[in-house]
Design an enzyme around this catalytic site. Structure first.
Site, short mmCIF file in Angstrom:
data_model
loop_
_atom_site.label_atom_id
_atom_site.label_comp_id
_atom_site.label_asym_id
_atom_site.label_seq_id
_atom_site.Cartn_x
_atom_site.Cartn_y
_atom_site.Cartn_z
N TYR A 92 33.82 47.77 43.59
CA TYR A 92 34.68 48.54 42.68
C TYR A 92 33.92 49.05 41.47
O TYR A 92 33.25 48.29 40.76
CB TYR A 92 35.82 47.63 42.22
N SER A 187 33.37 42.72 48.09
CA SER A 187 34.46 43.00 47.16
C SER A 187 35.23 44.23 47.64
O SER A 187 35.76 44.24 48.74
CB SER A 187 33.92 43.14 45.74
N GLN A 188 35.29 45.31 46.83
CA GLN A 188 35.94 46.52 47.33
C GLN A 188 35.28 46.97 48.63
O GLN A 188 35.95 47.38 49.58
CB GLN A 188 35.85 47.65 46.30
N ASP A 273 36.81 32.01 43.02
CA ASP A 273 36.87 33.46 42.85
C ASP A 273 38.23 33.87 42.29
O ASP A 273 39.23 33.86 42.99
CB ASP A 273 36.61 34.14 44.19
N HIS A 303 33.32 35.31 41.76
CA HIS A 303 33.30 36.51 42.60
C HIS A 303 31.90 36.92 43.05
O HIS A 303 31.77 37.77 43.93
CB HIS A 303 33.98 37.66 41.87
#
Length: 322
Positions: A92, A187-188, A273, A303
């Site tokens: 992201y 992640s994203q 996370d 994360h």
């Protein structure tokens, strides 16, 4: 941060309460069909990076709506025959960055394609170069609520379509082997990887790390960390729109794409996370349809997850599949 989510033994059995839309497959079939009405127009321009061990191409292809999307294709310097292909998606706020930021996978003897994320690339790393020319209804700053008034307008409809077209573009280059294609991302990028895993039926493998965009009903009520918090802040202002928002998000939930996963998969999760809570990651992992799947668990990480340790784990795992 101490453990805040379900215990690990419960995570291994956890299932999402996210309701799958009845027209989920029809929605995505129509979306991709409309996108393919535009010529892919994949162009690969050699770049002089000063690097001697790899060759890099500046890539442009037509994504959602025929909009130009950028990427880098990097191959070992001596490559003269089709190579296994790794397509990577970015976290992201990041973009494709600079070519020298992406050397790991070409160094293992594979072709590596990294997709720029439209409208992003200004939050960290070396930046991005892909605009998002589509406007939308009022949104909270960020990307999570852009076009959230309807599935047809939602930002990630464009991104996920770009991601499928990125696989098609990368496969069109003569130095890539379409029959050996892997999708990866963190992640994203992990959430995008799940979408691609559900929408592209003939991948060799997928490897989503601490994936975002999963189990929206739980994620948006469990963590107050951004980016999920963007949705709550939008609803804090736009009172009474929660059902409308939940409906839109259900078309983009990684759990539903996971239920259509047809390739071996290696996930990773971190138990501390707060950005992508472990239960939301396990929701997608437990829904993943292919029986050949595994998940690396990092007990004391936030994360950042496994970081370089997870990169090493992926390299070992992929060695037996490419």
């Amino acid at each position: 941060m101490p453990l805040f989510d379900l215990p690990l033994d419960e995570l291994r059995d956890y299932r999402s309460a996210s309701a799958e839309p009845e027209d989920f497959d029809a929605f995505w079939s129509k979306t991709l069909q409309e996108s393919r009405e535009h010529d892919l127009d994949a162009r690969f321009e050699p770049v002089d990076t000063g690097l001697t061990t790899v060759r890099t191409y500046d890539v442009t292809f037509a994504g959602f709506g025929g909009h130009p999307v950028k990427g880098w294709l990097t191959v070992p310097a001596g490559a003269d025959a089709p190579l296994p292909l790794i397509v990577e998606y970015i976290g992201y706020g990041g973009g494709r960055g600079l070519p020298h930021e992406h050397l790991l996978w070409a160094s293992t003897g594979r072709a590596h394609f990294v997709m720029d994320t439209r409208g992003q690339g200004s939050g960290w790393g070396g930046g991005g170069g892909t605009a998002d020319p589509v406007g939308g209804a009022p949104a909270y700053p960020g990307f999570m609520t852009r076009g959230i008034d309807a599935p047809e307008n939602y930002y990630y409809r464009r991104v996920f379509t770009d991601a499928v077209r990125a696989v098609e573009a990368a496969r069109s280059h003569p130095l890539t082997d379409a029959a050996r294609t892997v999708a990866i991302g963190g992640s994203q990028g992990g959430g995008i990887t799940l979408a691609v895993g559900g929408l592209v039926p003939d991948l060799t493998a997928v490897a989503p790390d601490v994936p975002f965009l999963c189990d929206f009903p739980r994620a948006t009520t469990l963590t107050d960390r951004h980016p999920y918090r963007e949705i709550g802040l939008y609803l804090k202002t736009h009172r009474g729109r929660a059902d409308e928002v939940r409906r839109t998000l259900s078309y983009f939930d990684g759990v539903h794409f996971a239920a259509r996963g047809r390739a071996p998969a290696l996930f990773s999760a971190a138990l501390e996370d707060l950005t992508c809570p472990p239960s939301t990651v396990f929701a997608a992992f437990n829904a993943w349809a292919h029986e050949d799947k595994d998940i690396e668990v990092y007990e004391f990480n936030d994360h950042e997850g496994g970081g370089p340790y997870q990169e090493a784990a992926k390299a070992r795992w992929l060695a037996g599949r490419l």
